[in-house]
Design an enzyme around this catalytic site. Structure first.
Site, PDB file in Angstrom:
ATOM      1  N   SER A 148       0.826  -1.201   0.000  1.00 19.40           N
ATOM      2  CA  SER A 148       0.000   0.000   0.000  1.00 19.40           C
ATOM      3  C   SER A 148       0.861   1.252   0.000  1.00 19.40           C
ATOM      4  CB  SER A 148      -0.891  -0.006   1.237  1.00 19.40           C
ATOM      5  OG  SER A 148      -0.109   0.186   2.395  1.00 19.40           O
ATOM      6  N   SER A 149       0.223   2.382  -0.300  1.00 19.26           N
ATOM      7  CA  SER A 149       0.942   3.651  -0.273  1.00 19.26           C
ATOM      8  C   SER A 149       1.219   4.075   1.163  1.00 19.26           C
ATOM      9  CB  SER A 149       0.122   4.722  -0.987  1.00 19.26           C
ATOM     10  OG  SER A 149      -1.136   4.862  -0.353  1.00 19.26           O
ATOM     11  N   LYS A 155       5.538  -3.084   1.889  1.00 15.39           N
ATOM     12  CA  LYS A 155       4.626  -4.156   2.318  1.00 15.39           C
ATOM     13  C   LYS A 155       4.360  -5.085   1.141  1.00 15.39           C
ATOM     14  CE  LYS A 155      -0.015  -4.953   4.126  1.00 15.39           C
ATOM     15  NZ  LYS A 155      -0.697  -5.637   3.049  1.00 15.39           N
TER      16      LYS A 155
END
Length: 171
Positions: free
Chosen positions: A29-30, A35
């Site tokens: 994710s941003s 991740k």
């Protein structure tokens, strides 16, 4: 909060304690750079959930057939064949695209094992039960490595303690 784990839930749930590294299949994710999304275990969970639903449908279809004629046999056959194929492909994908590529942070595991109070059990045959219990207690209180405590107390030489621990780990 109640949680349940499907067949693919294990790699996802191990997280910080064992620090497994899943093979990257999809960017994270941003919010959390670096991740790795556990997409393969999640797919296996979806297959498992769908299969549980199919099991209910098959059970109901089999239960509602009259005498030796069951108008629901096409549904039973379709769901059985579909989910056998899904489970087969899901297990294969989990094995080849996830499990085969899982790695562990060896240094983190070694540190955890060295600091585990239970590791004193391996030393019990070498330094005695009472001494091992005291080593475990002190290691727990101070957060110190079990081997360090045994060496500091003069109960064992470092090399001997490491050899004993390695032999115990090898089983």
């Amino acid at each position: 909060m109640r949680t349940r784990r499907g067949p693919g839930g294990l790699p996802r749930q191990l997280g910080p304690g064992l620090r497994p590294s899943l093979p990257p299949r999809q960017a994270g994710s941003s919010v959390m750079p670096g991740k790795v999304n556990p997409v393969i275990p999640e797919v296996v969970n979806q297959i498992a959930f769908a299969t549980v639903g199919a099991d209910v449908a098959i059970t109901m279809a089999a239960d509602n057939g009259q005498l030796q004629l069951n108008a629901f046999e096409p549904l039973i056959g379709h769901l059985l064949l579909q989910h056998i194929a899904w489970l087969t492909r899901g297990c294969s994908a989990l094995r080849t695209l996830c499990v085969a590529g899982i790695t562990a942070d060896q240094e983190h595991l070694a540190r955890g094992a060295a600091h585990a109070v239970g590791a004193a059990t391996a030393l019990a045959a070498h330094i005695g039960h009472e001494a091992a219990a005291e080593v475990a207690r002190q290691a727990s209180l101070t957060g110190t490595d079990v081997i360090e405590v045994a060496v500091e107390r003069g109960l064992s030489e470092r090399e001997t303690a490491l050899r004993v621990m390695a032999a115990a780990a090898a089983g």
